[in-house]
Design a protein around this motif. Structure first.
Motif, PDB file in Angstrom:
ATOM      1  N   HIS A  66       0.831  -1.206   0.000  1.00 13.15           N
ATOM      2  CA  HIS A  66       0.000   0.000   0.000  1.00 13.15           C
ATOM      3  C   HIS A  66       0.865   1.255   0.000  1.00 13.15           C
ATOM      4  O   HIS A  66       0.621   2.189  -0.780  1.00 13.15           O
ATOM      5  CB  HIS A  66      -0.945  -0.019   1.198  1.00 13.15           C
ATOM      6  CG  HIS A  66      -1.949   1.074   1.150  1.00 13.15           C
ATOM      7  ND1 HIS A  66      -2.081   1.985   2.166  1.00 13.15           N
ATOM      8  CD2 HIS A  66      -2.852   1.426   0.209  1.00 13.15           C
ATOM      9  CE1 HIS A  66      -3.028   2.848   1.849  1.00 13.15           C
ATOM     10  NE2 HIS A  66      -3.520   2.529   0.674  1.00 13.15           N
ATOM     11  N   GLU A  67       1.893   1.279   0.849  1.00 15.75           N
ATOM     12  CA  GLU A  67       2.765   2.450   0.938  1.00 15.75           C
ATOM     13  C   GLU A  67       3.556   2.687  -0.344  1.00 15.75           C
ATOM     14  O   GLU A  67       3.672   3.821  -0.801  1.00 15.75           O
ATOM     15  CB  GLU A  67       3.764   2.287   2.087  1.00 15.75           C
ATOM     16  CG  GLU A  67       3.173   2.400   3.468  1.00 15.75           C
ATOM     17  CD  GLU A  67       4.199   2.128   4.566  1.00 15.75           C
ATOM     18  OE1 GLU A  67       5.412   1.966   4.262  1.00 15.75           O
ATOM     19  OE2 GLU A  67       3.789   2.063   5.740  1.00 15.75           O
ATOM     20  N   GLY A  70       0.658   1.642  -3.808  1.00 13.40           N
ATOM     21  CA  GLY A  70      -0.758   1.983  -3.761  1.00 13.40           C
ATOM     22  C   GLY A  70      -1.703   0.818  -3.953  1.00 13.40           C
ATOM     23  O   GLY A  70      -2.867   1.007  -4.302  1.00 13.40           O
ATOM     24  N   ASP A 115       2.424   7.787  -3.813  1.00 18.69           N
ATOM     25  CA  ASP A 115       2.157   8.926  -2.930  1.00 18.69           C
ATOM     26  C   ASP A 115       2.353   8.614  -1.444  1.00 18.69           C
ATOM     27  O   ASP A 115       2.547   9.526  -0.650  1.00 18.69           O
ATOM     28  CB  ASP A 115       0.734   9.453  -3.128  1.00 18.69           C
ATOM     29  CG  ASP A 115       0.577  10.205  -4.438  1.00 18.69           C
ATOM     30  OD1 ASP A 115       1.611  10.527  -5.071  1.00 18.69           O
ATOM     31  OD2 ASP A 115      -0.583  10.459  -4.837  1.00 18.69           O
ATOM     32  N   ARG A 116       2.266   7.361  -1.034  1.00 19.67           N
ATOM     33  CA  ARG A 116       2.369   7.004   0.381  1.00 19.67           C
ATOM     34  C   ARG A 116       3.775   6.554   0.794  1.00 19.67           C
ATOM     35  O   ARG A 116       3.971   6.116   1.914  1.00 19.67           O
ATOM     36  CB  ARG A 116       1.359   5.897   0.710  1.00 19.67           C
ATOM     37  CG  ARG A 116      -0.068   6.356   0.641  1.00 19.67           C
ATOM     38  CD  ARG A 116      -1.031   5.168   0.684  1.00 19.67           C
ATOM     39  NE  ARG A 116      -2.299   5.520   0.099  1.00 19.67           N
ATOM     40  CZ  ARG A 116      -2.571   5.548  -1.200  1.00 19.67           C
ATOM     41  NH1 ARG A 116      -1.671   5.216  -2.081  1.00 19.67           N
ATOM     42  NH2 ARG A 116      -3.748   5.891  -1.638  1.00 19.67           N
ATOM     43  N   GLU A 118       7.469   6.467   2.209  1.00 19.61           N
ATOM     44  CA  GLU A 118       8.143   7.183   3.287  1.00 19.61           C
ATOM     45  C   GLU A 118       9.222   8.084   2.680  1.00 19.61           C
ATOM     46  O   GLU A 118       9.655   7.879   1.547  1.00 19.61           O
ATOM     47  CB  GLU A 118       8.766   6.186   4.258  1.00 19.61           C
ATOM     48  CG  GLU A 118       7.726   5.360   4.997  1.00 19.61           C
ATOM     49  CD  GLU A 118       8.347   4.341   5.928  1.00 19.61           C
ATOM     50  OE1 GLU A 118       9.593   4.233   5.984  1.00 19.61           O
ATOM     51  OE2 GLU A 118       7.573   3.651   6.613  1.00 19.61           O
TER      52      GLU A 118
END
Length: 171
Positions: A66-67, A70, A115-116, A118
Motif C-alpha cells: 500500500h505504501e 498503492g 504517494d504514500r 516514506e
C-alpha cells in the motif's frame, strides 16, 4: 530438536506482484550514500520493506504494498512466502544479518501510486516497471534478489514451491 531462528538485524517482507500477462512489478532505486553498489547508479527490487514490531510477515507485506505502490491487499490474500534470501550486510543505516521473505500476488492490472512512500523511500525511488521473465533473464541491469528469474519461471506458471526457495544473498 530444530535449531532456533537466528536473530535478524532486519526482517523484510516483499511481494512479487504479477499482472495478467505474467509480468512482475519491480521498483527502480538509486544506490544511497554508503551502500555497496556494483558500479551501477541504480538497481531494481521487489516492492516491500521492513517488518514493524508486532507485525506478521503478511501484514508487513500488505502494508508495504500500500505504501510503495498503492495496492490494497488483505494480508491473508498473500498466502505463504514462496522464496527468501538472507545474509550479512553493512549498510549506511544498519549492519548485521538480514532476511527478506517473498510472497506472490496476482492482479489483473494495477496503476502504481507512490504517494504514500516514506521520505527515505521517496529519496531513492527512480521509477517502476513491469518486467517479463524473458526481459529479466536478458537484462544486464542490477536486480535484487539475485537469481530472481529461477523462481519467477515457476510462479508465472502457477507452480508454487512446497517450501520457500532460497535465493542467493546480494552483498
Amino acid at each position: 530438536m530444530p535449531e532456533p531462528e537466528p536473530t535478524y538485524r532486519r526482517r523484510s517482507a516483499r511481494v512479487l506482484v504479477f499482472d495478467r500477462t505474467g509480468r512482475v512489478l519491480l521498483l527502480r532505486s538509486r544506490f544511497g550514500t554508503g551502500e555497496p553498489g556494483p558500479g551501477a547508479a541504480h538497481y531494481w527490487l521487489v516492492p516491500g520493506g521492513g517488518v514493524d514490531e508486532g507485525e506478521s510477515l503478511a501484514q508487513a507485506a500488505a502494508r508495504e504494498l500500500h505504501e510503495e505502490v498503492g495496492l490494497l491487499v488483505a494480508p491473508g490474500a498473500l498466502g505463504v512466502p514462496v522464496a527468501y534470501t538472507t545474509g550479512y550486510a553493512k549498510m549506511s543505516w544498519a549492519e548485521g544479518v538480514f532476511r527478506d521473505d517473498f510472497f506472490r500476488y496476482r492482479v489483473d492490472s494495477h496503476r502504481v501510486d507512490t504517494d504514500r512512500m516514506e521520505t527515505l523511500e521517496r529519496g531513492t525511488y527512480a521509477g517502476h516497471r513491469w518486467w517479463s521473465v524473458e526481459e529479466l533473464a536478458a537484462t544486464d541491469e542490477v536486480v535484487y534478489p539475485l537469481d530472481l528469474v529461477t523462481v519467477l519461471t515457476d510462479l508465472v506458471a502457477d507452480r508454487i514451491p512446497a517450501q520457500p526457495v532460497r535465493l542467493p544473498w546480494h552483498h
